[in-house]
Write an enzyme that holds these catalytic residues in place. Structure first.
Site, short mmCIF file in Angstrom:
data_model
loop_
_atom_site.label_atom_id
_atom_site.label_comp_id
_atom_site.label_asym_id
_atom_site.label_seq_id
_atom_site.Cartn_x
_atom_site.Cartn_y
_atom_site.Cartn_z
N HIS A 185 0.85 -1.19 0.00
CA HIS A 185 0.00 0.00 0.00
C HIS A 185 0.89 1.24 0.00
O HIS A 185 1.70 1.44 0.90
CB HIS A 185 -0.93 -0.01 1.21
CG HIS A 185 -2.03 -1.02 1.10
ND1 HIS A 185 -2.58 -1.66 2.20
CD2 HIS A 185 -2.68 -1.52 0.02
CE1 HIS A 185 -3.52 -2.50 1.80
NE2 HIS A 185 -3.59 -2.44 0.48
N HIS A 312 2.55 -3.79 7.02
CA HIS A 312 1.60 -2.72 6.70
C HIS A 312 1.54 -1.72 7.85
O HIS A 312 2.26 -1.82 8.84
CB HIS A 312 0.21 -3.32 6.45
CG HIS A 312 0.11 -4.15 5.22
ND1 HIS A 312 -0.44 -3.69 4.06
CD2 HIS A 312 0.49 -5.43 4.97
CE1 HIS A 312 -0.39 -4.64 3.14
NE2 HIS A 312 0.18 -5.70 3.67
#
Length: 455
Positions: A185, A312
């Site tokens: 991401h 993440h």
């Protein structure tokens, strides 16, 4: 040219203030909202879909539920109306971030007063743009060639190379593997910073007894930035961009959420088929070049992979498979025990608390993630690790928190590595003991022959 553009941008920031990013978040706020009833949850789902709000926690409007904390970025144009609506509906809320753009400006200004020109001067307590990471990777390869090799993983839609490091001592024996991906991401910069920190720590502590043993039997495959296009876009254009940059629907929208694109219950839950959504799963499983490259790498070595870890932010979780079902994995107890021990080790460093559990149970539903896909490939120890924080800064974790975040995460990582070493690698002491046992049995048998000539 890109370096020149960045230099000009930095001068503008320092002299005039503000940001060179094309997309601005001036006055945007992040609210923490807790729906008290099912009607509250439904109202928030409706409002989120109507205004196309950027959900930070959970990812999808459908996962907004009674009693569960919601973090939502509200554009400046809707802030007052949003607050009035919440007050009218008697839904409790508080402001987590008063001005998103101020956090972004402060972070970028502090990052690059000086650009790294050598490995010795590389600052692991700062966030780095992609051209500096590329340079760093080349320097790592050159200066630590006996331990580390750099490899081409694949190309992005915008024709940028994706590289990974293979870290381990050369061996004539078949080795095991631990795969770590970061930067799936784009906006989760702390994940990218941690991958660099991890490599630094492996290099610095390569003679540690545990690491030395592991590096003789294991190769770490570390991908510092998988979503290269998206990461660059988050530096140049839209800081809170999440997806990659492949055009969709004839160029009317861009990007696929790579962590919804793996062939693991693809797009069944917690993902969107709307290409404008931050959680767009793509036109089909493994539609994206980045996903295909990672799948190809893992498929080639999966029979010897000990562990798959995807890094993440944010939320402070160690998430077990699965996100797409509440049914536990076959080795759920083992995964839970290892993760809880890792979370305890992490807490010892700076007293940061991480929550352990399956994503679908303790967080929200999602499908098509890399960690769940790895578990589906029968890789036993597979986790998604969500780094700091709990929402005070969200995706704009300040640079001063990079060091403590990486230090505590390294504690957790070494706990997992120690478990793998103890349970899945050869024990040198055990091998020596076995050799001496064979010698002892040989002498015992010889003694028996000498004293019992009839045998």
């Amino acid at each position: 040219m890109k370096n020149l553009q960045w230099t000009i941008c930095l001068v503008v920031i320092l002299l005039l203030g503000g940001s060179c990013l094309k997309v601005q978040y001036r006055g945007d706020q992040v609210l923490k909202v807790i729906p008290q009833t099912k009607d509250h949850a439904y109202y928030l789902q409706t409002l989120s879909n109507k205004w196309l709000l950027d959900l930070w926690k959970p990812d999808m409007a459908e996962d907004i539920s009674e009693g569960k904390e919601l973090h939502i970025r509200v554009p400046f144009s809707h802030v007052q109306e949003m607050k009035q609506n919440l007050l009218q509906e008697k839904i409790p809320f508080e402001v987590l971030i008063k001005d998103v753009q101020k956090l972004i400006d402060a972070s970028i200004v502090s990052e690059h007063a000086v650009s790294s020109r050598s490995l010795a001067s590389y600052d692991y307590t700062k966030y780095h743009p992609m051209h500096e990471i590329y340079q760093w990777m080349e320097q790592i390869k050159e200066e630590h060639s006996s331990l580390i090799t750099k490899h081409y993983l694949g190309s992005t839609y915008e024709h940028r190379p994706i590289y990974y490091f293979k870290i381990g001592w050369p061996s004539d024996k078949t080795k095991k593997y631990i795969v770590i991906d970061c930067g799936i991401h784009a906006r989760e910069w702390i994940a990218v910073a941690y991958c660099q920190w991890f490599i630094k720590e492996i290099i610095s502590n390569q003679n540690d007894p545990l690491l030395n043993k592991v590096l003789k039997q294991v190769d770490f495959y570390v991908i510092p930035v998988l979503n290269v296009d998206g990461y660059i876009y988050s530096w140049t254009t839209e800081r809170l961009w999440r997806k990659n940059r492949s055009p969709q629907n004839n160029g009317t929208c861009y990007g696929v959420d790579l962590n919804r694109n793996f062939n693991s219950a693809w797009c069944s839950t917690g993902a969107s088929r709307n290409c404008s959504s931050f959680t767009f799963c793509g036109l089909k499983a493994e539609s994206e070049l980045e996903t295909q490259a990672l799948v190809s790498l893992v498929q080639g070595i999966k029979s010897n992979i000990l562990s798959y870890l995807t890094i993440h932010s944010y939320g402070q979780y160690i998430l077990l498979p699965y996100g797409y079902t509440t049914s536990p994995s076959t080795n759920h107890k083992e995964l839970t025990d290892v993760a809880e021990k890792a979370a305890a080790k992490l807490k010892e460093k700076h007293q940061t608390v991480y929550t352990v559990g399956s994503s679908s149970v303790i967080l929200y539903n999602n499908s098509g993630s890399s960690a769940d896909w790895a578990a589906d490939q029968k890789i036993r120890i597979s986790y998604t690790i969500e780094l700091r924080d709990n929402g005070t800064y969200g995706f704009q974790l300040p640079p001063e928190q990079i060091k403590p975040t990486c230090e505590e995460t390294m504690n957790a990582m070494m706990s997992i590595i120690e478990y793998l070493s103890d349970n899945y690698l050869e024990n040198s002491a055990g091998i020596i003991t076995s050799q001496w046992l064979n010698v002892f049995l040989s002498f015992a048998f010889l003694h028996l022959l000498l004293n019992n000539p009839l045998i």
